[in-house]
Design an enzyme around this catalytic site. Sequence first.
Site, mmCIF file in Angstrom:
data_model
loop_
_atom_site.group_PDB
_atom_site.id
_atom_site.type_symbol
_atom_site.label_atom_id
_atom_site.label_comp_id
_atom_site.label_asym_id
_atom_site.label_seq_id
_atom_site.Cartn_x
_atom_site.Cartn_y
_atom_site.Cartn_z
ATOM 1 N N CYS A 112 0.815 -1.227 0.000
ATOM 2 C CA CYS A 112 0.000 0.000 0.000
ATOM 3 C C CYS A 112 0.844 1.271 0.000
ATOM 4 O O CYS A 112 0.336 2.351 -0.304
ATOM 5 C CB CYS A 112 -0.926 0.014 1.199
ATOM 6 N N HIS A 237 -3.697 6.937 3.227
ATOM 7 C CA HIS A 237 -4.054 5.655 2.603
ATOM 8 C C HIS A 237 -5.420 5.251 3.145
ATOM 9 O O HIS A 237 -5.677 5.326 4.350
ATOM 10 C CB HIS A 237 -2.987 4.614 2.947
ATOM 11 N N ASN A 267 -10.364 -0.525 0.323
ATOM 12 C CA ASN A 267 -8.904 -0.374 0.332
ATOM 13 C C ASN A 267 -8.345 -0.888 -0.992
ATOM 14 O O ASN A 267 -8.389 -2.083 -1.260
ATOM 15 C CB ASN A 267 -8.339 -1.168 1.517
#
Length: 312
Positions: A112, A237, A267
Amino acid sequence: MNAGIIGVGKYNPEKVLTNADFEKMMDTSDEWIRTRTGIEERRIAADDMETSDMAYEAAVKAVKHAGISAEELDLILVATVTPDQPFPTVSNMLQDRLGAKKAAAMDISAACSGFMYGLATAKQFIETKTYKYVLIVGVEKLSKITNWEDRSTAVLFGDGAGAAVVGPVSEGRGILAFELGSDGSGGKYLYEDKSGHLVMNGREVFKFAVRQMGESSVRVIEKAGVRKEDIDFLIPHQANIRIMESARERLGLPVEKMSKTIHKYGNTSAASIPISLVDELEEGKIKEDDLILMVGFGGGLTWGAVLIRWGR
Ligand code: UT7
């Protein structure tokens, strides 16, 4: 010579999977997913839509938005942990499809945090005048490594791509500071197992994320010699609204100064920050000369924070 983002683009697959859809698939509830994560729905790529296809869609838009041609690109970086195959890389495939004849190409594997690693890498090449234009794409087809039997992870993720062209910008603008990090001792908390499924210890990743997002944000702000109060917009994020909120509170920012797209997309790992950036620009929430803080964390464990003065 300063390096900054001069063009952006994104791709979200059309297929929407809602929390209600999950209620039909497994023992979960819309209420649990919303309150624990902030997610309401996520996008899932079609079977024949590969990671490289999503990367291409986002990249074409970013190159056009930057007002350059693909032949002018010097380097293509693709941040992904779900490439079409181990090699050739997604960046190689993209280089060919874009017709970016002179560009070098490599994938970045930092989960990520990959887009943050990409921005920091691009900055080095541009500010040393080695290269002029670097394309970075954060892209994931997480649906292909999702364990659809595991309710604790299946509801969290989505597919998509976000891209940015980084190039020279005027004095005082662009990437002012960054921090990248790794703690491989936490690799056991988030990984792809031998059967190709994503495995996560949610609680451990949560604790790490809350600590790391706050600490690296503060450090990158200090490095740039600015103050918390100077931040105009935070793009964290998009992994869990509770983690995002803790970072926002640590910085003392009001709700309207933080990007929130997690409810729409879940996500999307390396794609989450660039997708959010595009949405916020489209909604007019980011203006010339705004000070933007992007901060991410993920498998590895890895993290990255980048502070940008917006504009060319
Ligand atoms: O970008 C990658 C980084 N990943 C992350 O950022 C994830 C970080 N972690 C998290 O976001 C959270 O830890 C989760 C959202 C994954 C989980 O939330 P939590 O508040 O930490 O819940 P938990 O894992 O402690 O589980 C609480 C309960 C458990 O039931 P018991 O044992 O208390 O009876 C789980 O079995 O919630 C249960 N549970 C669910 N219930 C309904 C777990 N998943 C689900 C579900 N639906 N989908």
